[in-house]
Design a protein around this motif. Structure first.
Motif, PDB file in Angstrom:
ATOM      1  N   ARG A 103      38.124  56.700  34.534  1.00 23.32           N
ATOM      2  CA  ARG A 103      38.977  57.019  35.673  1.00 23.32           C
ATOM      3  C   ARG A 103      39.828  58.261  35.378  1.00 23.32           C
ATOM      4  N   ARG A 106      37.421  61.381  35.430  1.00 23.97           N
ATOM      5  CA  ARG A 106      36.939  61.687  36.776  1.00 23.97           C
ATOM      6  C   ARG A 106      38.026  62.313  37.638  1.00 23.97           C
ATOM      7  N   SER A 107      39.278  62.011  37.342  1.00 26.03           N
ATOM      8  CA  SER A 107      40.377  62.534  38.162  1.00 26.03           C
ATOM      9  C   SER A 107      40.474  64.052  38.101  1.00 26.03           C
ATOM     10  N   GLN A 108      39.871  64.695  37.092  1.00 30.41           N
ATOM     11  CA  GLN A 108      39.944  66.143  36.977  1.00 30.41           C
ATOM     12  C   GLN A 108      39.167  66.850  38.079  1.00 30.41           C
ATOM     13  N   THR A 112      45.388  67.968  42.771  1.00 27.27           N
ATOM     14  CA  THR A 112      46.614  67.213  42.536  1.00 27.27           C
ATOM     15  C   THR A 112      47.660  67.671  43.546  1.00 27.27           C
ATOM     16  N   THR A 167      32.506  63.563  33.242  1.00 30.38           N
ATOM     17  CA  THR A 167      32.477  62.233  33.876  1.00 30.38           C
ATOM     18  C   THR A 167      31.169  61.521  33.575  1.00 30.38           C
TER      19      THR A 167
END
Length: 482
Positions: A103, A106-108, A112, A167
């Motif tokens: 998680r 993958r957030s990259q 944001t 990822t």
């Protein structure tokens, strides 16, 4: 006409820019994963070079452990171990850790967004207000407030698949942890069953030792009576005592092994040292014949260690894409906007807004060979993982073949040992009969009786070995983790 074209030009430019972003963010550098080709044999190597396979039947490894190990008390032990074993609980936590790491990685891929604001307030006293008023500045009296509100966003488009490859690698590691968890469960079922069978073997050996000790004790007492009456020499009494002591020495040694094995089983159950309840007389039953094993190619889908090795290979393959993406330019985009005012009533005034955006593009030029070193490292790691995968598959084929050989040979050895026990018992009966008639000395009785005791203990060991061969075959075929 010209004015119309001028009005359309900005929208066309934005459309082109969006199309380019979609095009580039869909590009992923690095090799696609392809499973290494490993030619599997058409059948397993069985005992005496006999090929063994059962393509038309389900493999023994496809069966759940409760269908293979029927003893109720053994099933209770396995249930308790799967619920409370420390290694199983640790493996479950590692899966959750891998999920969290996936998680994070993958957030990259996503932008944001942050929101913030400031507020200032002051309550001016009467004396301060009076001084300010007398100064002629015309400042308002009472409470003074001011504030700002802003919204910011940042995004690094994944043009070359850098974050997607990262990822992909983390997802493979997560699946590898899932396979590792299955391997822990399979190993636990094997360990509990193996320890249980060994414990039951020790129980039988202890029963034989106690029975033999009792019989030899009675024989020694009879020989002592005969020696006191002068019917037999003192040497016979000493030889009878030798038989008794040989049996008595075995008893505390077996009791030690039993209690230590109980502690080992209790640890597998996640419990403190203590006794293990058992009473099933058929724990060391013979292994069924013609067990289904399936095709060797099915091991690639069932064995947890093979599944884990392949996921490690997939992760190594994805890291090559990560290393290659480092050679290409990286674009980062930031934007921010906000409003502010000298009091709360004017904070959201449209005239007070401020909006700006920043874009940065970086291209590596010289890093002292770091990027090429990272790429070479990832490629060599993948080659290592390919060899590791091949070795794991070869080891699995070896395990199944060894287990098949053990099933057949242990059964043959046990059958021959049963004949040996019967022969030694008959020889001991005849020797004692000759001794009672005075046709031989007590040394023959001692020898034949010792042979019986040793043959009986060896028979129990071979029965345990045959029962263990079923456990080994089941684990080698990848059974026990469901």
């Amino acid at each position: 006409m010209n004015s119309t074209s001028l009005r359309l030009r900005p929208s066309v430019t934005l459309l082109h820019l969006g199309s380019l972003l979609i095009l580039f963010t869909g590009c992923t550098v690095g090799p696609k994963y392809v499973r290494p080709t490993i030619p599997a044999p058409p059948a397993y190597r069985g005992p005496d070079e006999t090929p063994v396979s059962s393509a038309d039947q389900d493999s023994l490894g496809d069966q759940k452990w409760a269908q293979v190990f029927h003893e109720a008390e053994l099933q209770d032990l396995i249930h308790a171990a799967l619920e409370n074993n420390y290694d199983v609980r640790i493996a479950a936590r590692r899966v959750l850790e891998a999920q969290a790491q996936l998680r994070i990685t993958r957030s990259q891929q996503f932008p944001t967004v942050a929101v913030g604001g400031t507020g200032i307030g002051a309550d001016l006293g009467n004396s301060v207000i009076g001084n300010l008023g007398s100064s002629g500045n015309g400042l308002p009296s009472g409470t003074v407030v001011a504030g700002t509100f802003n919204l910011s966003a940042a995004w690094t488009p994944d043009f070359w698949g850098l974050y997607r490859r990262q990822t992909e690698a983390e997802r493979a590691l997560l699946l590898g942890q899932v396979w590792a968890q299955r391997a822990v469960r399979m190993t636990l079922v094997e360990q509990v069953t193996t320890s249980y069978l060994h414990l039951r073997s020790l129980d039988e050996q202890l029963a034989i030792a106690k029975q033999t000790f009792k019989a030899r004790q009675e024989s020694m007492e009879l020989t002592r009576t005969l020696e006191s009456a002068g019917s037999v020499p003192l040497a016979d009494l000493r030889q009878a005592e030798e038989l008794e002591y040989a049996a008595s020495v075995q008893i505390p040694q077996l009791e030690q092994q039993i209690q230590q094995e109980e502690n080992a089983i209790r640890l597998l159950l996640g419990k403190n040292p203590g006794t293990v309840d058992r009473a099933d007389p058929n724990a060391l039953a013979p292994v069924p014949q013609d067990l289904p094993v399936g095709l060797p190619s099915r091991l690639l889908e069932r064995r947890p260690d093979i599944g884990q090795a392949e996921q490690q290979l997939i992760a190594a393959n994805a890291r090559i894409g990560v290393a290659r993406a480092q050679f290409f330019p990286q674009l980062s985009i930031t934007a921010s906007g906000g409003v502010g005012g000298s009091d709360f009533s004017t904070i959201f005034d449209p005239d007070s807004r401020l909006i700006y955006g920043i874009g940065a593009l970086t291209q590596p030029i010289f890093e002292g060979g770091k990027l090429r070193g990272q790429l070479q490292l990832s490629e060599e790691t993948k080659r290592e993982m390919v060899v590791n995968y091949q070795q794991t598959v070869a080891g699995a084929l070896r395990d199944v073949s060894n287990a098949l050989i053990a099933v057949r040979k242990q059964r043959t050895a046990r059958e021959q040992q049963e004949k040996l026990v019967a022969a030694t018992q008959d020889a001991a009966r005849l020797a004692r009969k000759r001794y009672n008639r005075g046709a031989t000395n007590y040394l023959e009785v001692l020898t034949t009786d010792t042979n019986v005791f040793s043959a009986q203990l060896n028979l129990v060991n071979l029965r345990e070995g045959e029962a263990q061969s079923l456990v080994e075959l089941y684990a080698a075929l990848g059974g026990g983790w469901e």
